[in-house]
Design a protein around this motif. Structure first.
Motif: not given
Length: 226
Positions: A159-160, A169-171, A175-178
């Motif tokens: 999931v993004m 501050s993330a590009p 955020g990335y999740f699994a």
């Protein structure tokens, strides 16, 4: 002559009063119009994202997105080999990846060409069916309904989430999740993954499309996002 002036003067006074009231009314309308227009513009500039944000726990873990299979489906990819995006393990059975996007975010992207704050993109992963009725090389299976390559079981999802306040501050504020599957059930929450697991590939390969792999999804190609 004097008597005529005395008769005309009340009329002039009345006309003057009417003109004064009319002028004041015009000023009020113009002023009110400017105030309304300026405040509407200010409201529009400060309006929140049209997309409802994802649900997070107090520790920052993400809740499993609700009803994601009813979201906009933008493409399917079969990954026959290599490394799984879930945990980097070697793929021994082809994996199918179905991608879903929350509808409000997809509609915004379709109209404006950018992903709004609150966007959630789900990539659900399943395994190909194997067994005695399936070819070991092509994975084509024979059934009473005809031959084909069939999905057998869900094993997880990536999931993004785009959130400028949570990931400032993330590009791209992504955020990335699994989420991993335990039989027929997914875990209820997932913590953010370190950059080297997901973000690094998105930064390297899709920084020009807001870190989304648009070119690998048929539903995001120009002319197809209807």
């Amino acid at each position: 002559m004097i008597s005529r002036l005395l008769k005309v003067t009340p009329r002039l006074r009345l006309i003057g009063i009417v003109l004064g009231v009319f002028a004041a009314l015009v000023v009020t309308i113009v002023t009110t119009g400017d105030w309304t227009r300026n405040h509407v513009l200010a409201f529009q500039s400060e309006s929140p994202s049209p997309v409802r944000s994802a649900v997070f726990e107090g520790d920052g873990s993400l809740h499993l997105p609700d009803g994601y299979r009813h979201w906009e489906h933008v493409g399917t990819r079969i990954k026959p080999d290599g490394r799984s995006v879930l945990d980097g393990s070697e793929i021994t059975t082809p994996q199918v990846m179905d991608t879903y996007i929350v509808p409000a975010a997809f509609d915004f992207f379709r109209k404006n060409g950018i992903w709004p704050d609150g966007t959630q993109i789900v990539k659900e992963i399943s395994l190909i069916k194997t067994g005695k009725d399936c070819d070991k090389n092509t994975f084509v299976c024979s059934t009473s309904f005809g031959s084909g390559i069939f999905q057998a079981s869900y094993i997880g999802m990536g999931v993004m989430v785009k959130d400028s306040k949570r990931f400032p501050s993330a590009p791209g504020n992504w955020g990335y999740f699994a989420f991993r599957s335990n039989g027929s059930m997914y875990q209820a929450t997932a913590t953010a993954r370190p950059q080297q697991q997901c973000a690094s590939c998105h930064i390297r390969l899709s920084s020009n499309t807001d870190y989304v792999f648009s070119s690998t999804h048929i539903g995001l190609l120009p002319g197809n996002s209807q």
